[in-house]
Design a protein around this motif. Sequence first.
Motif, PDB file in Angstrom:
ATOM      1  N   GLN A 196      94.860  43.787  45.939  1.00 35.94           N
ATOM      2  CA  GLN A 196      95.749  43.652  44.787  1.00 35.94           C
ATOM      3  C   GLN A 196      96.210  42.193  44.699  1.00 35.94           C
ATOM      4  O   GLN A 196      97.344  41.842  45.016  1.00 35.94           O
ATOM      5  CB  GLN A 196      96.917  44.628  44.908  1.00 35.94           C
ATOM      6  N   ILE A 197      95.285  41.354  44.240  1.00 36.24           N
ATOM      7  CA  ILE A 197      95.465  39.902  44.285  1.00 36.24           C
ATOM      8  C   ILE A 197      96.659  39.441  43.452  1.00 36.24           C
ATOM      9  O   ILE A 197      97.493  38.661  43.920  1.00 36.24           O
ATOM     10  CB  ILE A 197      94.190  39.183  43.793  1.00 36.24           C
ATOM     11  N   THR A 198      96.748  39.917  42.201  1.00 34.19           N
ATOM     12  CA  THR A 198      97.827  39.459  41.320  1.00 34.19           C
ATOM     13  C   THR A 198      99.186  39.862  41.863  1.00 34.19           C
ATOM     14  O   THR A 198     100.140  39.075  41.837  1.00 34.19           O
ATOM     15  CB  THR A 198      97.633  40.015  39.899  1.00 34.19           C
ATOM     16  N   ARG A 199      99.289  41.079  42.368  1.00 35.39           N
ATOM     17  CA  ARG A 199     100.558  41.517  42.953  1.00 35.39           C
ATOM     18  C   ARG A 199     100.966  40.600  44.096  1.00 35.39           C
ATOM     19  O   ARG A 199     102.120  40.146  44.180  1.00 35.39           O
ATOM     20  CB  ARG A 199     100.434  42.953  43.462  1.00 35.39           C
ATOM     21  N   ASP A 200     100.016  40.310  44.989  1.00 31.75           N
ATOM     22  CA  ASP A 200     100.325  39.468  46.142  1.00 31.75           C
ATOM     23  C   ASP A 200     100.650  38.033  45.720  1.00 31.75           C
ATOM     24  O   ASP A 200     101.473  37.367  46.349  1.00 31.75           O
ATOM     25  CB  ASP A 200      99.155  39.484  47.126  1.00 31.75           C
ATOM     26  N   LEU A 201     100.009  37.550  44.642  1.00 32.60           N
ATOM     27  CA  LEU A 201     100.308  36.210  44.128  1.00 32.60           C
ATOM     28  C   LEU A 201     101.739  36.141  43.606  1.00 32.60           C
ATOM     29  O   LEU A 201     102.474  35.182  43.883  1.00 32.60           O
ATOM     30  CB  LEU A 201      99.332  35.839  43.015  1.00 32.60           C
ATOM     31  N   VAL A 202     102.141  37.152  42.851  1.00 35.30           N
ATOM     32  CA  VAL A 202     103.501  37.182  42.298  1.00 35.30           C
ATOM     33  C   VAL A 202     104.529  37.188  43.425  1.00 35.30           C
ATOM     34  O   VAL A 202     105.516  36.438  43.400  1.00 35.30           O
ATOM     35  CB  VAL A 202     103.687  38.412  41.381  1.00 35.30           C
ATOM     36  N   ILE A 203     104.293  38.023  44.428  1.00 31.46           N
ATOM     37  CA  ILE A 203     105.229  38.115  45.551  1.00 31.46           C
ATOM     38  C   ILE A 203     105.265  36.806  46.334  1.00 31.46           C
ATOM     39  O   ILE A 203     106.334  36.323  46.728  1.00 31.46           O
ATOM     40  CB  ILE A 203     104.842  39.295  46.466  1.00 31.46           C
ATOM     41  N   ALA A 204     104.087  36.190  46.543  1.00 26.52           N
ATOM     42  CA  ALA A 204     104.029  34.907  47.258  1.00 26.52           C
ATOM     43  C   ALA A 204     104.755  33.808  46.493  1.00 26.52           C
ATOM     44  O   ALA A 204     105.224  32.832  47.086  1.00 26.52           O
ATOM     45  CB  ALA A 204     102.572  34.507  47.494  1.00 26.52           C
ATOM     46  N   SER A 205     104.866  33.978  45.169  1.00 24.80           N
ATOM     47  CA  SER A 205     105.565  32.996  44.334  1.00 24.80           C
ATOM     48  C   SER A 205     107.072  33.229  44.321  1.00 24.80           C
ATOM     49  O   SER A 205     107.805  32.519  43.627  1.00 24.80           O
ATOM     50  CB  SER A 205     105.019  33.055  42.900  1.00 24.80           C
TER      51      SER A 205
ATOM     52  N   VAL B 154     105.434  44.361  39.713  1.00 24.88           N
ATOM     53  CA  VAL B 154     104.114  44.435  40.344  1.00 24.88           C
ATOM     54  C   VAL B 154     104.075  45.413  41.512  1.00 24.88           C
ATOM     55  O   VAL B 154     102.996  45.805  41.965  1.00 24.88           O
ATOM     56  CB  VAL B 154     103.644  43.041  40.828  1.00 24.88           C
ATOM     57  N   GLN B 155     105.237  45.808  42.014  1.00 23.00           N
ATOM     58  CA  GLN B 155     105.260  46.734  43.146  1.00 23.00           C
ATOM     59  C   GLN B 155     104.976  48.167  42.720  1.00 23.00           C
ATOM     60  O   GLN B 155     104.260  48.900  43.394  1.00 23.00           O
ATOM     61  CB  GLN B 155     106.625  46.670  43.857  1.00 23.00           C
ATOM     62  N   ASN B 156     105.544  48.572  41.590  1.00 26.90           N
ATOM     63  CA  ASN B 156     105.375  49.967  41.170  1.00 26.90           C
ATOM     64  C   ASN B 156     104.702  50.118  39.808  1.00 26.90           C
ATOM     65  O   ASN B 156     104.496  51.244  39.340  1.00 26.90           O
ATOM     66  CB  ASN B 156     106.732  50.687  41.154  1.00 26.90           C
ATOM     67  N   GLY B 157     104.361  48.995  39.165  1.00 21.14           N
ATOM     68  CA  GLY B 157     103.681  49.057  37.880  1.00 21.14           C
ATOM     69  C   GLY B 157     104.587  49.354  36.700  1.00 21.14           C
ATOM     70  O   GLY B 157     104.127  49.419  35.557  1.00 21.14           O
TER      71      GLY B 157
END
Length: 518
Positions: A291-300, A326-329
């Motif tokens: 889940q690349i986009t989710r992880d990118l958002v969290i990393a940001s 991004v965690q639960n949609g």
Amino acid sequence: MYYLLIALVLLTKAVLAGDAPDWVIQPGKSAAFPASAYIVGYGSASAQNPDAQKIAEDNARAALSGSIVTDLRSTVISRLEEQGKNSAEYFSSVTQSSTGLQLLGISIETYKDKKLVHVLAYAKRTELSATYNKKREALISNIAAIITQAKAAEESKKIEDAAALYLSLFPMYEALRETEIVLTVVHRESQVFQPDKAIPSRTEIAQTIDRLLAQSITSVEDAARAVAYQVSKQISGTTGSFLVSPMTYQDSKMSSPFARYFQQALETQFQKYAVWEVARQARGFQPKSSQITRDLVIASGAGCIFEGNYWEQGDRIKLIGRLRDVQNGRIMAAVEVTLDIAHIQKTGLSIKPENMLKALADQKAFAEEEVISSDIQLDVWTNKGTENLLFAEGEIMKIYVRTNRAAHIRILYNFADGSRTLLYDDHYIDEAKANQVVEIPGEFECTGPFGAEMMVVVASVGKLPEVKTYSVDGIAYLDEKDAKKAAYGTRGFKKKDPASSTSPQQTEKKLTITTIAK
């Protein structure tokens, strides 16, 4: 005000010993979960990772959601297009975002061996049908109730209250659309749900909001201000941070100079309204799961992402955006704003890449006979993630890959001028680097000619066949100019007969990238 709360049911069954189940031997395929009755997704993670169970579950859920999008594109949308029906906008909230679709009622099975944690995520079609039909009915009922409240407020001359109530409907309309899309895929129907006569359409609600707010939109900045205002009203009283992503042109996944300009205008307007905090995108992050986009958002440092599309409608542009957790949609806010194309033309910025038609033809050519195997899993991303990719002149792109097993990697890049180059050929990832992030050596600087481009990454258990190239300034360009022949030659295989019991041990991923001048 009414809220729809549906709990995510997650059932987990772990198998620690004994013979491996069939869905491990042939990843994601099981006699107990036939495709006719179930939707499934397989994921794995290194057993040495302390978060292996969570990562494997995330990967399995991502694969399950991906299978729905694939089914949607290949069976539903294609049939609608054959019938001459344009369904792109209706399906865009699901097909254009990897963070969008997070199913209710997913069950989990786990198998652990010495090297990997294997997870199968599955959902029974009949149970999904029952769950989502109930959700659809509840959403329609809640929407109708809020409309009644909004009309009462309007009749009482409480215009601001009425506008706020109407605005609160946008996330519910988005949820309704996604619910109907899930039902469409579950039943494998080639039709779009007809608007329920009990409630007005989302566009009619948008028109009512425009009338109540009487916002004058005569510039791109005005459009950004209207979007920020509508979002601020929907998330009022809450706190958080979000990432603003460049919007894309219709359902093409392609961006433009206008999209870059509008992204910057949005960030400015969001900050003026002081709604939450606008995060800056992390660079060189390492996603833990597929889940690349989710992880990118969290990393940001954010929890949500604002993304969307813009659609040409005659001499006007309709901007449709959504703020999603991004965690639960969950959709926190959604907007629909229109402006005259003439206002964009004043900026001198184009709304789509100049080479768009050629790029679309290339995308279609590379989509045909696409080889996807569940036996080998491949993640590909850049230092800006995987979606809504927009690079400006002089910016540096880095490429990362991850496979679940030893594999040969080939990276083909299609430039805006139609030329094709092998960025890397036969980059071998050995068993020791499986399930780990591998950075492709080198940095790639964004230069002209600019436009829509595409990166195709192929991963194969066996060595890939040689591709004919010629060299210019040390860069290997493909001899083959025809897109279909280039796609076939790059893969070295054709799509396997679905009736075959074995799966080709090769897979591929494609990223759409838009490059623009400074």
